[in-house]
Design a protein around this motif. Structure first.
Motif, PDB file in Angstrom:
ATOM      1  N   TRP A 168      40.531 -15.294 -27.108  1.00 39.14           N
ATOM      2  CA  TRP A 168      40.877 -16.140 -25.974  1.00 39.14           C
ATOM      3  C   TRP A 168      39.796 -17.129 -25.552  1.00 39.14           C
ATOM      4  CZ3 TRP A 168      45.745 -16.393 -25.174  1.00 39.14           C
ATOM      5  CH2 TRP A 168      46.561 -15.296 -25.431  1.00 39.14           C
ATOM      6  N   ILE A 169      38.603 -16.984 -26.077  1.00 41.69           N
ATOM      7  CA  ILE A 169      37.529 -17.876 -25.644  1.00 41.69           C
ATOM      8  C   ILE A 169      37.239 -18.931 -26.711  1.00 41.69           C
ATOM      9  CG2 ILE A 169      36.545 -16.014 -24.277  1.00 41.69           C
ATOM     10  CD1 ILE A 169      34.241 -15.916 -26.322  1.00 41.69           C
ATOM     11  N   ASP A 170      36.397 -19.881 -26.340  1.00 44.84           N
ATOM     12  CA  ASP A 170      35.949 -20.926 -27.263  1.00 44.84           C
ATOM     13  C   ASP A 170      34.449 -21.096 -27.055  1.00 44.84           C
ATOM     14  OD1 ASP A 170      36.796 -23.468 -28.999  1.00 44.84           O
ATOM     15  OD2 ASP A 170      35.331 -24.116 -27.502  1.00 44.84           O
TER      16      ASP A 170
ATOM     17  N   GLU B 240      40.722 -22.987 -12.477  1.00 46.21           N
ATOM     18  CA  GLU B 240      39.438 -22.500 -12.968  1.00 46.21           C
ATOM     19  C   GLU B 240      39.322 -22.566 -14.478  1.00 46.21           C
ATOM     20  OE1 GLU B 240      35.996 -22.339 -12.299  1.00 46.21           O
ATOM     21  OE2 GLU B 240      37.298 -22.315 -10.557  1.00 46.21           O
ATOM     22  N   SER B 241      38.097 -22.733 -14.954  1.00 42.35           N
ATOM     23  CA  SER B 241      37.814 -22.873 -16.376  1.00 42.35           C
ATOM     24  C   SER B 241      38.257 -21.632 -17.145  1.00 42.35           C
ATOM     25  CB  SER B 241      36.320 -23.090 -16.594  1.00 42.35           C
ATOM     26  OG  SER B 241      35.600 -21.917 -16.203  1.00 42.35           O
ATOM     27  N   ASN B 242      38.408 -21.804 -18.443  1.00 44.20           N
ATOM     28  CA  ASN B 242      38.852 -20.731 -19.323  1.00 44.20           C
ATOM     29  C   ASN B 242      37.991 -19.473 -19.157  1.00 44.20           C
ATOM     30  OD1 ASN B 242      40.852 -20.466 -21.711  1.00 44.20           O
ATOM     31  ND2 ASN B 242      38.980 -19.561 -22.530  1.00 44.20           N
ATOM     32  N   GLY B 243      36.677 -19.640 -19.175  1.00 38.76           N
ATOM     33  CA  GLY B 243      35.785 -18.491 -19.072  1.00 38.76           C
ATOM     34  C   GLY B 243      35.791 -17.839 -17.711  1.00 38.76           C
ATOM     35  N   HIS B 244      35.794 -18.663 -16.665  1.00 35.72           N
ATOM     36  CA  HIS B 244      35.794 -18.129 -15.305  1.00 35.72           C
ATOM     37  C   HIS B 244      37.101 -17.385 -15.023  1.00 35.72           C
ATOM     38  CE1 HIS B 244      32.953 -18.049 -12.217  1.00 35.72           C
ATOM     39  NE2 HIS B 244      33.014 -19.274 -11.746  1.00 35.72           N
TER      40      HIS B 244
ATOM     41  N   ARG C 161      43.756 -20.180 -20.470  1.00 35.79           N
ATOM     42  CA  ARG C 161      44.325 -20.907 -19.337  1.00 35.79           C
ATOM     43  C   ARG C 161      45.742 -21.382 -19.654  1.00 35.79           C
ATOM     44  NH1 ARG C 161      40.379 -25.572 -17.033  1.00 35.79           N
ATOM     45  NH2 ARG C 161      41.165 -25.803 -14.921  1.00 35.79           N
ATOM     46  N   ILE C 162      45.960 -21.814 -20.886  1.00 36.22           N
ATOM     47  CA  ILE C 162      47.290 -22.243 -21.303  1.00 36.22           C
ATOM     48  C   ILE C 162      48.237 -21.046 -21.358  1.00 36.22           C
ATOM     49  CG2 ILE C 162      48.620 -23.239 -23.215  1.00 36.22           C
ATOM     50  CD1 ILE C 162      46.085 -24.951 -23.840  1.00 36.22           C
TER      51      ILE C 162
ATOM     52  N   ILE D 197      31.207 -22.662 -20.704  1.00 35.56           N
ATOM     53  CA  ILE D 197      32.215 -22.511 -19.659  1.00 35.56           C
ATOM     54  C   ILE D 197      33.562 -22.011 -20.190  1.00 35.56           C
ATOM     55  CG2 ILE D 197      33.226 -24.838 -19.748  1.00 35.56           C
ATOM     56  CD1 ILE D 197      32.931 -24.869 -16.646  1.00 35.56           C
ATOM     57  N   HIS D 198      33.700 -21.956 -21.502  1.00 35.69           N
ATOM     58  CA  HIS D 198      34.985 -21.544 -22.083  1.00 35.69           C
ATOM     59  C   HIS D 198      35.042 -20.054 -22.406  1.00 35.69           C
ATOM     60  CE1 HIS D 198      35.589 -25.767 -22.125  1.00 35.69           C
ATOM     61  NE2 HIS D 198      34.731 -25.986 -23.078  1.00 35.69           N
ATOM     62  N   GLY D 199      34.021 -19.271 -21.999  1.00 33.10           N
ATOM     63  CA  GLY D 199      34.152 -17.820 -22.109  1.00 33.10           C
ATOM     64  C   GLY D 199      32.986 -17.067 -22.693  1.00 33.10           C
ATOM     65  N   GLU D 200      31.913 -17.737 -23.055  1.00 33.21           N
ATOM     66  CA  GLU D 200      30.734 -17.087 -23.630  1.00 33.21           C
ATOM     67  C   GLU D 200      30.204 -15.981 -22.720  1.00 33.21           C
ATOM     68  OE1 GLU D 200      26.034 -18.343 -24.155  1.00 33.21           O
ATOM     69  OE2 GLU D 200      27.563 -19.909 -24.237  1.00 33.21           O
TER      70      GLU D 200
END
Length: 488
Positions: A272-274, A250-254, A237-238, A279-282
Protein backbone atom coordinates in the motif's frame (compact mmCIF):
# COMPACT_ATOMS: atom_id res chain seq x y z
CA UNK A 1 -2.00 49.08 11.95
CA UNK A 2 0.22 48.27 14.89
CA UNK A 3 -0.10 45.17 17.04
CA UNK A 4 2.06 42.34 18.38
CA UNK A 5 2.31 38.73 17.25
CA UNK A 6 4.16 36.23 19.44
CA UNK A 7 5.48 33.02 17.89
CA UNK A 8 6.19 30.20 20.37
CA UNK A 9 8.59 27.58 19.03
CA UNK A 10 9.96 30.14 16.59
CA UNK A 11 13.10 28.01 16.28
CA UNK A 12 11.13 25.98 13.73
CA UNK A 13 13.07 28.15 11.32
CA UNK A 14 11.60 27.39 7.90
CA UNK A 15 8.01 27.48 9.09
CA UNK A 16 8.52 30.69 11.07
CA UNK A 17 10.01 32.36 8.02
CA UNK A 18 7.02 31.29 5.92
CA UNK A 19 4.50 32.66 8.44
CA UNK A 20 6.48 35.90 8.76
CA UNK A 21 6.66 36.60 5.02
CA UNK A 22 3.02 35.59 4.53
CA UNK A 23 1.88 38.08 7.17
CA UNK A 24 4.03 40.86 5.70
CA UNK A 25 2.32 40.31 2.32
CA UNK A 26 -0.62 42.20 3.88
CA UNK A 27 0.16 45.90 3.22
CA UNK A 28 -1.52 47.08 6.44
CA UNK A 29 0.75 44.86 8.57
CA UNK A 30 4.17 46.34 7.83
CA UNK A 31 4.22 48.27 11.14
CA UNK A 32 3.57 45.33 13.48
CA UNK A 33 5.86 43.62 15.99
CA UNK A 34 6.93 39.97 15.94
CA UNK A 35 8.09 38.57 19.28
CA UNK A 36 9.92 35.27 18.82
CA UNK A 37 10.39 32.83 21.68
CA UNK A 38 11.92 29.36 21.92
CA UNK A 39 13.79 27.23 24.43
CA UNK A 40 16.82 27.17 22.08
CA UNK A 41 18.91 30.35 22.03
CA UNK A 42 20.82 28.96 19.05
CA UNK A 43 17.70 28.49 16.92
CA UNK A 44 16.33 31.86 18.00
CA UNK A 45 19.50 33.62 16.93
CA UNK A 46 19.36 31.98 13.51
CA UNK A 47 15.74 32.82 12.79
CA UNK A 48 16.04 36.38 14.10
CA UNK A 49 18.98 37.01 11.78
CA UNK A 50 16.94 35.75 8.83
CA UNK A 51 13.87 37.84 9.69
CA UNK A 52 16.00 40.92 10.34
CA UNK A 53 17.54 40.46 6.90
CA UNK A 54 14.05 40.29 5.33
CA UNK A 55 12.98 43.48 7.12
CA UNK A 56 16.16 45.27 6.04
CA UNK A 57 15.98 44.10 2.42
CA UNK A 58 12.36 45.23 2.10
CA UNK A 59 12.91 48.53 3.96
CA UNK A 60 10.11 47.79 6.41
CA UNK A 61 9.43 49.35 9.82
CA UNK A 62 8.53 45.89 11.19
CA UNK A 63 9.97 45.15 14.63
CA UNK A 64 11.43 41.72 15.44
CA UNK A 65 12.45 40.70 18.95
CA UNK A 66 13.67 37.34 20.27
CA UNK A 67 13.79 35.98 23.80
CA UNK A 68 13.79 32.70 25.70
CA UNK A 69 11.51 34.40 28.24
CA UNK A 70 8.10 33.30 27.01
CA UNK A 71 6.05 35.64 29.19
CA UNK A 72 8.07 38.59 27.94
CA UNK A 73 7.30 37.59 24.35
CA UNK A 74 3.59 37.11 25.10
CA UNK A 75 3.16 40.38 26.99
CA UNK A 76 0.62 42.52 25.15
CA UNK A 77 0.42 40.15 22.15
CA UNK A 78 -2.85 40.20 20.21
CA UNK A 79 -2.07 36.93 18.41
CA UNK A 80 -0.03 33.97 19.61
CA UNK A 81 1.12 31.30 17.17
CA UNK A 82 2.46 27.97 18.44
CA UNK A 83 4.57 25.57 16.39
CA UNK A 84 6.36 23.74 19.23
CA UNK A 85 7.60 20.15 19.34
CA UNK A 86 8.18 19.30 23.01
CA UNK A 87 11.13 16.94 23.35
CA UNK A 88 12.36 17.72 19.85
CA UNK A 89 13.71 14.99 17.59
CA UNK A 90 15.12 13.08 20.57
CA UNK A 91 11.68 12.32 22.01
CA UNK A 92 10.23 11.89 18.53
CA UNK A 93 12.75 9.13 17.81
CA UNK A 94 11.34 7.20 20.79
CA UNK A 95 7.79 7.71 19.46
CA UNK A 96 8.85 5.67 16.43
CA UNK A 97 11.50 3.31 17.87
CA UNK A 98 9.69 1.89 20.90
CA UNK A 99 6.36 1.00 19.19
CA UNK A 100 8.37 -0.83 16.49
CA UNK A 101 9.55 -3.26 19.20
CA UNK A 102 5.88 -4.22 19.57
CA UNK A 103 5.17 -4.49 15.83
CA UNK A 104 3.61 -1.02 15.39
CA UNK A 105 4.96 0.57 12.19
CA UNK A 106 4.21 4.31 11.90
CA UNK A 107 4.99 6.63 9.02
CA UNK A 108 4.61 9.90 10.97
CA UNK A 109 3.29 9.19 14.46
CA UNK A 110 2.24 12.71 15.42
CA UNK A 111 -1.58 12.63 15.49
CA UNK A 112 -2.82 9.44 17.14
CA UNK A 113 -1.28 5.93 17.23
CA UNK A 114 1.28 5.24 19.96
CA UNK A 115 3.62 8.03 18.89
CA UNK A 116 0.98 10.70 18.50
CA UNK A 117 -0.59 9.91 21.87
CA UNK A 118 2.76 10.21 23.70
CA UNK A 119 3.52 13.37 21.73
CA UNK A 120 0.27 14.77 23.10
CA UNK A 121 1.25 13.83 26.65
CA UNK A 122 4.42 15.91 26.25
CA UNK A 123 2.76 18.88 24.56
CA UNK A 124 -0.49 19.32 26.51
CA UNK A 125 1.00 20.40 29.89
CA UNK A 126 3.27 22.89 28.10
CA UNK A 127 0.32 24.08 26.02
CA UNK A 128 -1.59 24.83 29.22
CA UNK A 129 1.40 26.83 30.46
CA UNK A 130 1.12 28.89 27.28
CA UNK A 131 -2.59 29.41 27.96
CA UNK A 132 -1.93 30.56 31.52
CA UNK A 133 0.57 33.13 30.25
CA UNK A 134 -1.83 34.27 27.52
CA UNK A 135 -4.59 34.82 30.09
CA UNK A 136 -2.24 36.69 32.41
CA UNK A 137 -0.05 38.88 30.18
CA UNK A 138 -1.31 38.89 26.56
CA UNK A 139 -3.73 41.50 25.20
CA UNK A 140 -7.35 41.20 26.29
CA UNK A 141 -9.15 38.82 23.94
CA UNK A 142 -5.90 37.48 22.46
CA UNK A 143 -6.33 34.68 19.93
CA UNK A 144 -4.20 31.51 20.09
CA UNK A 145 -3.39 29.98 16.68
CA UNK A 146 -2.12 26.44 17.22
CA UNK A 147 -0.08 24.81 14.46
CA UNK A 148 1.49 22.20 16.77
CA UNK A 149 0.62 18.51 16.56
CA UNK A 150 -1.17 16.49 17.71
CA UNK A 151 -3.53 19.18 16.46
CA UNK A 152 -6.83 17.93 17.88
CA UNK A 153 -5.43 17.07 21.32
CA UNK A 154 -3.55 20.36 21.71
CA UNK A 155 -6.53 22.41 20.58
CA UNK A 156 -8.92 20.39 22.76
CA UNK A 157 -6.78 21.00 25.86
CA UNK A 158 -6.32 24.71 25.13
CA UNK A 159 -10.06 25.30 24.69
CA UNK A 160 -11.38 22.99 27.41
CA UNK A 161 -8.72 23.46 30.09
CA UNK A 162 -6.66 26.47 28.99
CA UNK A 163 -9.76 28.67 28.61
CA UNK A 164 -8.19 30.63 25.75
CA UNK A 165 -9.75 31.62 22.40
CA UNK A 166 -8.03 28.96 20.28
CA UNK A 167 -8.14 27.76 16.68
CA UNK A 168 -6.11 24.87 15.26
CA UNK A 169 -4.59 25.31 11.81
CA UNK A 170 -3.33 22.75 9.31
CA UNK A 171 -2.66 22.65 5.56
CA UNK A 172 -3.86 19.14 4.73
CA UNK A 173 -7.13 20.33 3.18
CA UNK A 174 -5.36 22.75 0.82
CA UNK A 175 -2.91 20.09 -0.34
CA UNK A 176 -5.67 17.57 -0.96
CA UNK A 177 -7.65 20.11 -2.98
CA UNK A 178 -4.58 20.85 -5.10
CA UNK A 179 -4.25 17.13 -5.88
CA UNK A 180 -7.91 16.79 -6.88
CA UNK A 181 -7.76 19.87 -9.10
CA UNK A 182 -4.67 18.49 -10.80
CA UNK A 183 -6.08 15.03 -11.56
CA UNK A 184 -9.29 16.59 -12.88
CA UNK A 185 -7.28 18.73 -15.29
CA UNK A 186 -8.06 22.11 -13.74
CA UNK A 187 -5.79 24.98 -14.73
CA UNK A 188 -5.89 26.29 -11.17
CA UNK A 189 -7.04 24.97 -7.77
CA UNK A 190 -9.38 27.98 -7.69
CA UNK A 191 -11.56 26.20 -10.26
CA UNK A 192 -12.40 23.60 -7.62
CA UNK A 193 -15.16 24.34 -5.11
CA UNK A 194 -15.44 21.89 -2.24
CA UNK A 195 -16.81 21.12 1.19
CA UNK A 196 -14.28 19.26 3.32
CA UNK A 197 -15.16 18.20 6.83
CA UNK A 198 -14.17 15.78 9.59
CA UNK A 199 -11.34 15.92 12.11
CA UNK A 200 -7.74 16.98 11.62
CA UNK A 201 -5.89 14.59 9.31
CA UNK A 202 -9.14 12.67 8.76
CA UNK A 203 -11.05 15.27 6.81
CA UNK A 204 -13.18 14.25 3.84
CA UNK A 205 -14.06 15.96 0.56
CA UNK A 206 -17.79 15.37 0.84
CA UNK A 207 -18.76 17.76 -1.98
CA UNK A 208 -16.79 18.62 -5.11
CA UNK A 209 -17.53 20.96 -8.00
CA UNK A 210 -15.22 21.81 -10.87
CA UNK A 211 -16.19 25.11 -12.49
CA UNK A 212 -19.67 24.66 -11.04
CA UNK A 213 -20.08 21.08 -12.29
CA UNK A 214 -20.53 18.34 -9.64
CA UNK A 215 -17.79 15.71 -9.56
CA UNK A 216 -18.85 12.22 -8.50
CA UNK A 217 -17.06 9.24 -6.99
CA UNK A 218 -16.55 7.31 -10.25
CA UNK A 219 -15.08 10.29 -12.09
CA UNK A 220 -12.68 10.98 -9.23
CA UNK A 221 -11.56 7.34 -9.00
CA UNK A 222 -10.93 7.21 -12.76
CA UNK A 223 -8.98 10.48 -12.63
CA UNK A 224 -6.69 9.28 -9.84
CA UNK A 225 -6.14 5.85 -11.38
CA UNK A 226 -5.22 7.46 -14.70
CA UNK A 227 -2.73 9.88 -13.15
CA UNK A 228 0.85 8.74 -13.87
CA UNK A 229 2.18 9.76 -10.43
CA UNK A 230 -0.68 9.70 -7.93
CA UNK A 231 -1.88 6.28 -9.10
CA UNK A 232 1.39 4.89 -7.67
CA UNK A 233 1.91 7.21 -4.69
CA UNK A 234 -1.66 7.21 -3.33
CA UNK A 235 -2.68 3.55 -3.63
CA UNK A 236 -4.08 3.33 -0.11
CA UNK A 237 -5.84 6.66 -0.41
CA UNK A 238 -7.45 5.58 -3.68
CA UNK A 239 -8.55 2.31 -2.08
CA UNK A 240 -10.24 4.26 0.73
CA UNK A 241 -11.90 6.47 -1.90
CA UNK A 242 -13.30 3.38 -3.63
CA UNK A 243 -14.68 1.92 -0.40
CA UNK A 244 -15.84 5.10 1.37
CA UNK A 245 -16.94 7.02 -1.71
CA UNK A 246 -15.04 10.20 -0.74
CA UNK A 247 -11.41 11.30 -0.84
CA UNK A 248 -9.39 11.89 2.33
CA UNK A 249 -7.29 15.01 2.78
CA UNK A 250 -4.41 13.17 4.34
CA UNK A 251 -1.36 11.76 2.57
CA UNK A 252 -1.03 8.07 1.79
CA UNK A 253 1.42 7.45 4.64
CA UNK A 254 -0.37 9.54 7.24
CA UNK A 255 -3.80 8.08 6.46
CA UNK A 256 -2.42 4.55 6.69
CA UNK A 257 -1.58 4.91 10.39
CA UNK A 258 -5.05 6.15 11.44
CA UNK A 259 -6.78 3.03 10.17
CA UNK A 260 -6.58 -0.57 11.41
CA UNK A 261 -6.41 -2.24 8.00
CA UNK A 262 -3.30 -1.38 5.98
CA UNK A 263 -0.27 -1.39 8.31
CA UNK A 264 -1.22 -4.37 10.48
CA UNK A 265 1.18 -6.85 8.80
CA UNK A 266 4.62 -6.12 7.29
CA UNK A 267 3.78 -7.82 4.00
CA UNK A 268 0.62 -5.72 3.71
CA UNK A 269 2.49 -2.47 4.27
CA UNK A 270 4.56 -3.02 1.14
CA UNK A 271 1.39 -3.37 -0.93
CA UNK A 272 0.00 0.00 0.00
CA UNK A 273 2.91 2.41 0.29
CA UNK A 274 5.25 4.06 -2.20
CA UNK A 275 8.90 4.79 -1.43
CA UNK A 276 9.40 7.67 -3.88
CA UNK A 277 9.02 10.11 -0.98
CA UNK A 278 8.66 9.73 2.80
CA UNK A 279 5.09 11.01 2.89
CA UNK A 280 3.72 8.02 0.98
CA UNK A 281 4.23 5.52 3.82
CA UNK A 282 7.91 4.99 4.67
CA UNK A 283 8.52 3.69 8.19
CA UNK A 284 9.47 6.66 10.36
CA UNK A 285 9.50 8.73 7.20
CA UNK A 286 8.78 12.09 8.78
CA UNK A 287 11.41 11.52 11.47
CA UNK A 288 14.03 10.90 8.77
CA UNK A 289 12.88 13.90 6.75
CA UNK A 290 12.88 16.17 9.82
CA UNK A 291 16.36 15.02 10.82
CA UNK A 292 17.74 15.60 7.33
CA UNK A 293 16.06 19.01 7.13
CA UNK A 294 17.54 20.09 10.46
CA UNK A 295 21.02 18.91 9.45
CA UNK A 296 20.72 20.62 6.07
CA UNK A 297 19.66 23.90 7.60
CA UNK A 298 22.49 23.86 10.14
CA UNK A 299 25.05 23.16 7.42
CA UNK A 300 23.68 25.43 4.70
CA UNK A 301 22.59 28.29 6.97
CA UNK A 302 24.60 30.95 5.05
CA UNK A 303 22.52 30.16 1.94
CA UNK A 304 19.27 30.60 3.86
CA UNK A 305 20.52 33.91 5.22
CA UNK A 306 21.50 35.08 1.75
CA UNK A 307 18.09 34.09 0.33
CA UNK A 308 16.44 36.29 2.96
CA UNK A 309 17.81 39.36 1.16
CA UNK A 310 15.30 38.95 -1.67
CA UNK A 311 12.18 41.17 -1.86
CA UNK A 312 8.92 39.74 -0.51
CA UNK A 313 6.69 38.70 -3.40
CA UNK A 314 2.96 38.83 -2.48
CA UNK A 315 2.25 36.54 -5.44
CA UNK A 316 4.14 33.79 -3.58
CA UNK A 317 2.12 34.13 -0.38
CA UNK A 318 1.40 30.61 0.81
CA UNK A 319 -1.98 29.04 1.56
CA UNK A 320 -1.17 28.63 5.27
CA UNK A 321 -4.22 29.95 7.11
CA UNK A 322 -2.55 32.26 9.66
CA UNK A 323 -1.90 35.35 7.53
CA UNK A 324 -5.33 35.14 5.90
CA UNK A 325 -7.09 34.86 9.26
CA UNK A 326 -5.22 37.86 10.64
CA UNK A 327 -5.99 39.84 7.50
CA UNK A 328 -9.70 39.05 7.76
CA UNK A 329 -9.90 39.87 11.47
CA UNK A 330 -8.01 43.15 11.11
CA UNK A 331 -9.23 44.46 7.73
CA UNK A 332 -12.65 42.74 7.40
CA UNK A 333 -11.64 41.21 4.05
CA UNK A 334 -13.55 37.93 4.30
CA UNK A 335 -11.55 34.69 4.22
CA UNK A 336 -12.91 31.17 3.78
CA UNK A 337 -10.82 28.33 5.20
CA UNK A 338 -10.93 25.08 7.18
CA UNK A 339 -10.42 25.42 10.91
CA UNK A 340 -10.01 23.18 13.95
CA UNK A 341 -12.54 24.20 16.61
CA UNK A 342 -14.85 22.58 19.16
CA UNK A 343 -17.73 20.94 17.31
CA UNK A 344 -20.73 22.46 19.10
CA UNK A 345 -23.13 21.22 16.42
CA UNK A 346 -21.08 22.07 13.33
CA UNK A 347 -20.94 18.37 12.32
CA UNK A 348 -24.23 16.73 13.26
CA UNK A 349 -22.96 13.15 13.62
CA UNK A 350 -19.81 13.78 15.67
CA UNK A 351 -19.69 14.48 19.44
CA UNK A 352 -20.22 18.03 20.65
CA UNK A 353 -16.95 18.14 22.61
CA UNK A 354 -14.75 16.89 19.75
CA UNK A 355 -12.30 19.11 17.90
CA UNK A 356 -13.46 19.07 14.29
CA UNK A 357 -11.92 20.49 11.11
CA UNK A 358 -14.51 22.07 8.86
CA UNK A 359 -15.24 25.11 6.66
CA UNK A 360 -15.61 28.55 8.17
CA UNK A 361 -15.52 32.22 7.26
CA UNK A 362 -13.47 34.91 8.97
CA UNK A 363 -14.19 38.64 9.17
CA UNK A 364 -13.85 41.28 11.88
CA UNK A 365 -16.48 39.45 13.96
CA UNK A 366 -14.28 36.35 14.22
CA UNK A 367 -14.34 32.80 12.86
CA UNK A 368 -17.83 31.74 11.85
CA UNK A 369 -18.26 28.04 11.09
CA UNK A 370 -20.68 26.63 8.51
CA UNK A 371 -22.97 24.50 10.70
CA UNK A 372 -25.23 21.52 10.01
CA UNK A 373 -22.79 19.30 8.08
CA UNK A 374 -23.43 15.55 8.16
CA UNK A 375 -20.58 13.20 7.28
CA UNK A 376 -21.08 9.93 5.38
CA UNK A 377 -21.51 7.18 7.96
CA UNK A 378 -18.19 5.43 7.24
CA UNK A 379 -16.31 8.71 7.57
CA UNK A 380 -18.05 9.50 10.85
CA UNK A 381 -17.28 6.02 12.18
CA UNK A 382 -13.59 6.37 11.35
CA UNK A 383 -13.46 9.82 12.94
CA UNK A 384 -15.27 8.54 16.04
CA UNK A 385 -12.57 5.91 16.66
CA UNK A 386 -9.94 8.65 16.72
CA UNK A 387 -12.05 11.07 18.74
CA UNK A 388 -12.47 8.51 21.51
CA UNK A 389 -8.70 8.02 21.62
CA UNK A 390 -8.11 11.78 21.60
CA UNK A 391 -10.55 12.40 24.46
CA UNK A 392 -8.95 9.75 26.69
CA UNK A 393 -5.48 11.00 25.77
CA UNK A 394 -6.32 14.59 26.73
CA UNK A 395 -7.87 13.53 30.02
CA UNK A 396 -4.87 11.28 30.79
CA UNK A 397 -2.44 14.12 30.06
CA UNK A 398 -4.31 16.52 32.32
CA UNK A 399 -4.57 14.07 35.23
CA UNK A 400 -1.25 12.27 34.78
CA UNK A 401 -3.27 9.03 34.78
CA UNK A 402 -1.07 6.25 33.37
CA UNK A 403 -3.91 3.72 33.49
CA UNK A 404 -6.13 5.94 31.34
CA UNK A 405 -3.15 6.58 29.05
CA UNK A 406 -2.79 2.83 28.51
CA UNK A 407 -6.50 2.54 27.72
CA UNK A 408 -6.20 5.37 25.20
CA UNK A 409 -3.33 3.58 23.44
CA UNK A 410 -5.19 0.25 23.62
CA UNK A 411 -8.16 1.79 21.80
CA UNK A 412 -6.05 3.29 19.02
CA UNK A 413 -7.15 1.63 15.73
CA UNK A 414 -3.70 0.59 14.47
CA UNK A 415 -2.34 -0.35 17.89
CA UNK A 416 -5.42 -2.52 18.48
CA UNK A 417 -4.95 -4.24 15.12
CA UNK A 418 -1.35 -5.17 15.94
CA UNK A 419 -0.79 -5.51 19.69
CA UNK A 420 -2.23 -7.43 22.65
CA UNK A 421 -3.24 -5.69 25.89
CA UNK A 422 -0.15 -7.07 27.66
CA UNK A 423 2.07 -5.61 24.94
CA UNK A 424 0.31 -2.24 25.10
CA UNK A 425 0.69 -2.04 28.89
CA UNK A 426 4.43 -2.76 28.67
CA UNK A 427 4.95 -0.45 25.68
CA UNK A 428 3.36 2.50 27.47
CA UNK A 429 5.46 1.83 30.56
CA UNK A 430 8.56 1.80 28.38
CA UNK A 431 7.64 5.01 26.58
CA UNK A 432 6.80 6.87 29.80
CA UNK A 433 10.09 5.82 31.38
CA UNK A 434 12.09 6.76 28.28
CA UNK A 435 10.43 10.18 28.02
CA UNK A 436 10.12 10.94 31.75
CA UNK A 437 12.04 14.24 31.46
CA UNK A 438 9.23 15.64 29.27
CA UNK A 439 6.36 14.07 31.22
CA UNK A 440 6.31 15.76 34.65
CA UNK A 441 2.68 14.79 35.23
CA UNK A 442 3.73 11.12 35.23
CA UNK A 443 6.67 11.49 37.64
CA UNK A 444 4.73 9.67 40.35
CA UNK A 445 4.13 6.72 37.99
CA UNK A 446 7.69 6.24 36.70
CA UNK A 447 9.12 4.18 39.62
CA UNK A 448 6.31 1.62 39.42
CA UNK A 449 6.64 1.50 35.62
CA UNK A 450 10.36 0.76 35.97
CA UNK A 451 9.60 -1.97 38.46
CA UNK A 452 7.06 -3.59 36.12
CA UNK A 453 9.52 -3.43 33.22
CA UNK A 454 12.18 -5.19 35.28
CA UNK A 455 9.83 -8.13 35.85
CA UNK A 456 8.03 -8.23 32.50
CA UNK A 457 7.97 -11.37 30.42
CA UNK A 458 6.39 -9.80 27.33
CA UNK A 459 8.67 -10.44 24.37
CA UNK A 460 9.79 -7.63 22.07
CA UNK A 461 11.99 -7.51 19.00
CA UNK A 462 14.50 -5.11 17.53
CA UNK A 463 12.82 -4.21 14.25
CA UNK A 464 13.57 -1.33 11.90
CA UNK A 465 10.12 -1.59 10.34
CA UNK A 466 8.75 -2.79 7.02
CA UNK A 467 10.08 0.13 4.95
CA UNK A 468 12.83 2.01 6.83
CA UNK A 469 15.47 4.20 5.23
CA UNK A 470 18.61 5.61 6.82
CA UNK A 471 19.13 9.32 7.36
CA UNK A 472 21.11 10.65 4.41
CA UNK A 473 24.33 12.58 4.83
CA UNK A 474 24.75 16.20 3.73
CA UNK A 475 26.84 14.96 0.79
CA UNK A 476 24.05 12.62 -0.31
CA UNK A 477 21.49 15.42 -0.03
CA UNK A 478 23.70 17.75 -2.09
CA UNK A 479 24.09 15.11 -4.78
CA UNK A 480 20.33 14.55 -4.92
CA UNK A 481 19.55 18.26 -5.13
CA UNK A 482 22.15 18.69 -7.89
CA UNK A 483 20.66 15.78 -9.86
CA UNK A 484 17.14 17.22 -9.55
CA UNK A 485 18.36 20.63 -10.68
CA UNK A 486 20.10 19.13 -13.68
CA UNK A 487 17.00 17.13 -14.60
CA UNK A 488 15.07 20.36 -14.86
Amino acid sequence: MSFKIAIIGAGSVGFTKKLFTDILCVPEFEDIEFALTDVSEHNLAMIKAILDRIVEANKLPTKVTATTNRREALEGARYIISCVRVGGLEAYADDIRIPLKYGIDQCVGDTICAGGILYGQRNIPVNLDFCRDIREVAATGAKFLNYANPMAMNTWAAIEYGKVDTVGLCHGVQHGAEQIAQVLGAKSPKELDYVCSGINHQTWFIELKLNGRPVGKDELISAFEAHPVYSKQEKLRIDVLKRFGVYSTESNGHLSEYLPWYRKRPDEIARWIDMSDWIHGETGGYLRYSTETRNWFETEYPQFLEAASKPIDPAKRSNEHASHILEALETNRVYRGHFNVKNNGVITNLPQDAIIESPGFVDRFGINMAAGITLPEACAATCMASINVQRMSVHAAIAGDIDLLKLAVLHDPLVGAVSTPEEVWQMVDEMVVAQAQWLPQYAHAVPAAKERLSKSKVKTREWAGAARRSVRSIEELRAEKAALKQAG
